[in-house]
Design a protein around this motif. Sequence first.
Motif, mmCIF file in Angstrom:
data_model
loop_
_atom_site.group_PDB
_atom_site.id
_atom_site.type_symbol
_atom_site.label_atom_id
_atom_site.label_comp_id
_atom_site.label_asym_id
_atom_site.label_seq_id
_atom_site.Cartn_x
_atom_site.Cartn_y
_atom_site.Cartn_z
ATOM 1 N N LEU A 1 0.830 -1.203 0.000
ATOM 2 C CA LEU A 1 0.000 0.000 0.000
ATOM 3 C C LEU A 1 0.866 1.256 0.000
ATOM 4 O O LEU A 1 0.551 2.233 -0.678
ATOM 5 C CB LEU A 1 -0.934 0.006 1.221
ATOM 6 N N CYS A 2 1.974 1.229 0.741
ATOM 7 C CA CYS A 2 2.838 2.409 0.855
ATOM 8 C C CYS A 2 3.603 2.712 -0.429
ATOM 9 O O CYS A 2 3.926 3.866 -0.693
ATOM 10 C CB CYS A 2 3.826 2.237 2.003
ATOM 11 N N GLN A 3 3.902 1.719 -1.224
ATOM 12 C CA GLN A 3 4.695 1.984 -2.420
ATOM 13 C C GLN A 3 3.861 2.521 -3.568
ATOM 14 O O GLN A 3 4.408 2.898 -4.590
ATOM 15 C CB GLN A 3 5.426 0.722 -2.865
ATOM 16 N N HIS A 4 2.565 2.610 -3.410
ATOM 17 C CA HIS A 4 1.713 3.036 -4.519
ATOM 18 C C HIS A 4 1.157 4.447 -4.392
ATOM 19 O O HIS A 4 0.187 4.787 -5.059
ATOM 20 C CB HIS A 4 0.573 2.035 -4.710
ATOM 21 N N TYR A 5 1.732 5.279 -3.518
ATOM 22 C CA TYR A 5 1.357 6.687 -3.509
ATOM 23 C C TYR A 5 2.422 7.498 -2.789
ATOM 24 O O TYR A 5 3.171 6.961 -1.978
ATOM 25 C CB TYR A 5 -0.043 6.922 -2.938
ATOM 26 N N PRO A 6 2.513 8.791 -3.088
ATOM 27 C CA PRO A 6 3.589 9.601 -2.508
ATOM 28 C C PRO A 6 3.329 9.917 -1.031
ATOM 29 O O PRO A 6 2.186 10.004 -0.597
ATOM 30 C CB PRO A 6 3.562 10.885 -3.340
ATOM 31 N N ASP B 1 2.787 4.277 9.449
ATOM 32 C CA ASP B 1 2.321 4.192 10.834
ATOM 33 C C ASP B 1 0.794 4.248 10.908
ATOM 34 O O ASP B 1 0.188 3.636 11.785
ATOM 35 C CB ASP B 1 2.944 5.295 11.677
ATOM 36 N N LEU B 2 0.155 4.971 9.982
ATOM 37 C CA LEU B 2 -1.299 5.038 9.972
ATOM 38 C C LEU B 2 -1.920 3.788 9.350
ATOM 39 O O LEU B 2 -3.034 3.406 9.691
ATOM 40 C CB LEU B 2 -1.775 6.281 9.218
ATOM 41 N N LEU B 3 -1.194 3.183 8.406
ATOM 42 C CA LEU B 3 -1.706 1.969 7.751
ATOM 43 C C LEU B 3 -1.345 0.692 8.513
ATOM 44 O O LEU B 3 -1.803 -0.383 8.147
ATOM 45 C CB LEU B 3 -1.162 1.886 6.325
ATOM 46 N N ALA B 4 -0.543 0.808 9.553
ATOM 47 C CA ALA B 4 -0.066 -0.365 10.302
ATOM 48 C C ALA B 4 -1.194 -1.252 10.827
ATOM 49 O O ALA B 4 -1.034 -2.477 10.846
ATOM 50 C CB ALA B 4 0.846 0.075 11.430
ATOM 51 N N VAL C 1 -11.846 5.789 18.167
ATOM 52 C CA VAL C 1 -12.592 6.387 17.052
ATOM 53 C C VAL C 1 -11.651 7.253 16.217
ATOM 54 O O VAL C 1 -11.736 7.265 14.988
ATOM 55 C CB VAL C 1 -13.786 7.213 17.601
ATOM 56 N N ALA C 2 -10.732 7.946 16.873
ATOM 57 C CA ALA C 2 -9.771 8.777 16.142
ATOM 58 C C ALA C 2 -8.849 7.915 15.285
ATOM 59 O O ALA C 2 -8.517 8.294 14.156
ATOM 60 C CB ALA C 2 -8.944 9.608 17.125
ATOM 61 N N ASP C 3 -8.444 6.735 15.804
ATOM 62 C CA ASP C 3 -7.600 5.832 15.009
ATOM 63 C C ASP C 3 -8.340 5.351 13.769
ATOM 64 O O ASP C 3 -7.761 5.261 12.680
ATOM 65 C CB ASP C 3 -7.165 4.626 15.841
ATOM 66 N N ARG C 4 -9.616 5.041 13.940
ATOM 67 C CA ARG C 4 -10.410 4.607 12.782
ATOM 68 C C ARG C 4 -10.498 5.712 11.742
ATOM 69 O O ARG C 4 -10.364 5.474 10.547
ATOM 70 C CB ARG C 4 -11.820 4.186 13.224
#
Length: 153
Positions: free
Chosen positions: A106-111, A116-119, A134-137
């Motif tokens: 996922l990280c290699q396909h956008y600048p 850490d957010l996608l972890a 709720v904030a994490d979601r």
Amino acid sequence: MTSPLEGSLLLPALPPPISWWPPAPGWIALAAILVLLLVLTPLALILNRRRQRRRLKAQRILWEIPENLSDHDWLAALNTQLKRHLKSRGEIAATRLYGNSWVDYLCQHYPRPRADLLAPLGGTLYQADVQLSVADRRTLQRELLRWIRHNHV
């Protein structure tokens, strides 16, 4: 009074009338530009509408997941929806990824990716007790929307 000499003079002939064809090069260029605009404007509108429709369809990936699911089920539903959509686009190799390799994909396909957010889509999903606020979601959804917008999923 006119003199006989003056009467014998011939009047100069009038020049032929100026024809409208062929037009000056400026008019030809203006006509070509107008024709191009008439052809390209509807084409651009159609392509823009198609792109917006595809983007909204991709964003529905996130909207279709109910908010009342448990954190583990919610993350699993996100992964399932993303991988299902990538599979429909022909990216079958991405559907086999999991854990950190999935987050790296996922990280290699956008600048400027935020791993850490996608972890939570990687290692957190496979833990027994997942706790997301709720904030994490919301931050995860925002980051996925960024990913979707950039990739035109």
